[in-house]
Design an enzyme around this catalytic site. Sequence first.
Site, PDB file in Angstrom:
ATOM      1  N   THR A  66       0.806  -1.217   0.000  1.00 34.55           N
ATOM      2  CA  THR A  66       0.000   0.000   0.000  1.00 34.55           C
ATOM      3  C   THR A  66       0.839   1.267   0.000  1.00 34.55           C
ATOM      4  O   THR A  66       0.553   2.210  -0.737  1.00 34.55           O
ATOM      5  CB  THR A  66      -0.935   0.018   1.225  1.00 34.55           C
ATOM      6  OG1 THR A  66      -1.692  -1.193   1.256  1.00 34.55           O
ATOM      7  CG2 THR A  66      -1.886   1.195   1.171  1.00 34.55           C
ATOM      8  N   GLU A  88       3.716   4.140  -0.515  1.00 37.40           N
ATOM      9  CA  GLU A  88       4.405   4.626  -1.712  1.00 37.40           C
ATOM     10  C   GLU A  88       3.672   4.238  -2.994  1.00 37.40           C
ATOM     11  O   GLU A  88       4.291   3.980  -4.016  1.00 37.40           O
ATOM     12  CB  GLU A  88       5.854   4.123  -1.751  1.00 37.40           C
ATOM     13  CG  GLU A  88       6.710   4.670  -0.635  1.00 37.40           C
ATOM     14  CD  GLU A  88       6.566   6.169  -0.465  1.00 37.40           C
ATOM     15  OE1 GLU A  88       6.762   6.889  -1.446  1.00 37.40           O
ATOM     16  OE2 GLU A  88       6.237   6.621   0.652  1.00 37.40           O
TER      17      GLU A  88
END
Length: 669
Positions: free
Chosen positions: A427, A429
């Site tokens: 999830t 970056e």
Amino acid sequence: MEGGVGGEVDHLAGERATAQFDVEHMKVAWAGSRHAVDVADRMARLVASDPVFRKDNRTMLPRKELFKDTLRKAAHAWKRIVELRLTEEEANLLRLYVDQPGYVDLHWGMFVPAIKGQGTEEQQKKWLPLAYRFQIIGCYAQTELGHGSNVQGLETTATFDPKTDEFVIHSPTLTSSKWWPGGLGKASTHAVVYARLITEGKDYGIHGFIVQLRSLEDHSPLPGVTLGDIGGKFGSGAYNSMDNGVLRFDHVRIPRDQMLMRLSQVTKEGKYVHSDVPKQLLYGTMVFVRQTIVADASKALSRATCIAVRYSAIRKQFGPQTGGPETQVLNYKTQQSRLFPLLASAYAFRFVGEWLKWLYTDVTHKLEAKDFSTLQEAHACTAGLKAVTTSATADGIEECRKLCGGHGYLNSSGLPELFAIYVPACTYEGDNVVLLLQVARFLMKTVSQLASGKQPVGTTAYMGNIQYLMQCKCGVNTAEDWLNPAAIREVFEARALRMAVNCAQNINKAPSQEEGFYELSPDLLEVAVAHIQLIIVTKFTEKLEQDIPGEGVKEQLRILCNVYALYLVHKHLGDFLSTGSITARQGALANEQLGKLYAQVRLNAVALVDAFNYTDHYLGSVLGRYDGNVYPALYEEAWKDPLNDTDVPDGYQEHLRPLLKQQLKLSRL
């Protein structure tokens, strides 16, 4: 690197004796150089021998104690770095082997790079020395309660006040609260805050600002700043050592020069002006961060496979119906077919990560020369590699846990915590689905430009061979033909290009490009994955073309490369068949050859995970011990649990005893 207790029997000695290559040379191939192996050895042993860095009790600590333990380890690590005058390389490895998520991760991984990438020379001279000496602790405050992947939708505002030459940072809504930044909750004194820049009544979009959050005297929040930890997260121990935070601003004022001004600035009069520095330079930092994430994927998956391989060699279950010794679990074909592709993937991700380091350097040099010709391709490539490697690693760690049977569910196996620590990578970056759709959009643009004669570059260069790849036939006639690198590469190129062209044609049939993209988004995800898998196979193959020292090492890497490629053919057989890249018979031959390759990996499996060079301390698993002395270790670990401090549990007098006495009185038996 051996991490077992001296004097114990090496239960895996027989496995290691079968190795058909020099493990020390494979360590060099994995690490990149003899120097890298030696530095890793020193730092890993330094951490393992220091009682402050103990971590075997981490999953049993209450949240407050866990966080305090993290602060202690981070401070002690910094003390050792200073005392021993470690280089940056050595310091990074020491922090890696401490192996506990904490505020230093974001301080070094995001706060410092943000200032280096977006700050002016004057800002860097002011802020970086403070950060390098830990006189301030920084985090990266971008994600909000209401927005993550959609950065342009962030709501926090930074309104310029020309009367005071200040920006006013404000959180206008509940959903504008900064949410998730690591290190923000309790440790950070400063943050790079991303907010909507407003001056002269106009919104200029998202920009970065350096904002002090806490007093440097007593660490208390500054006026107008509300912040804290967002609460417990998935897993015992795991990422709960990190103080992910929530942050709200109530008209907090900062000096104008704390806006990161390398790319744009606001004058004293409130005029918004662009600098001469191209905004594309920001992509260099993005490539650096994603390269690090891919490297981390390889580390995490290699840890999981090391545990699973070693334990599978020790664990014995069932045996011949005629009697005799039980069979090593690692000898079962079902175990091999699930485990060995993950082992091959760990190596594949390692080598594509090495290539990304080169790509980062190449992109940086081109950006400095104002050459942006490969920028979009590099962005798509790194985004896709981040998505594919992190998803495969998260799934792979969980598969390794299941491959270890019931014992894999124990915290002492190291696998539940490893999974809980790693899975956020899918999830942060960039959400993996969002990133893959970005890759797909770039691929659709590349395909659409082929007719105009524009030649694709970099990892999309194969698309320039469209006339051949759209009609070529796979030349595999025997199972052994699948060992030909050229044949494998051509098949992967044909699949990727034909899937992309098919989607592009279907999008063109839609009422609009956007509507077509929306309707076909599930198919476009598969297009992106096919393209990225081609890149990984290609880079693994190119690694084999390099000068790799050590007899037998290159051959073992070639086997692993073929395992990785043919497993993907097996897993995505529908795509290869539906695009006509191979026939059903050729698919069957790929499976036949894959089985033969598994038999070859089996002979060297333990040595291949030994080459990762992990100490028992870093591995953190009773199942993955170097000496294979699993069962006494499991038994010993069980008695360390706080529940076993007493024979009679707390609560017996209040709850168990009355219940038991009541049952005796009412029993009619």
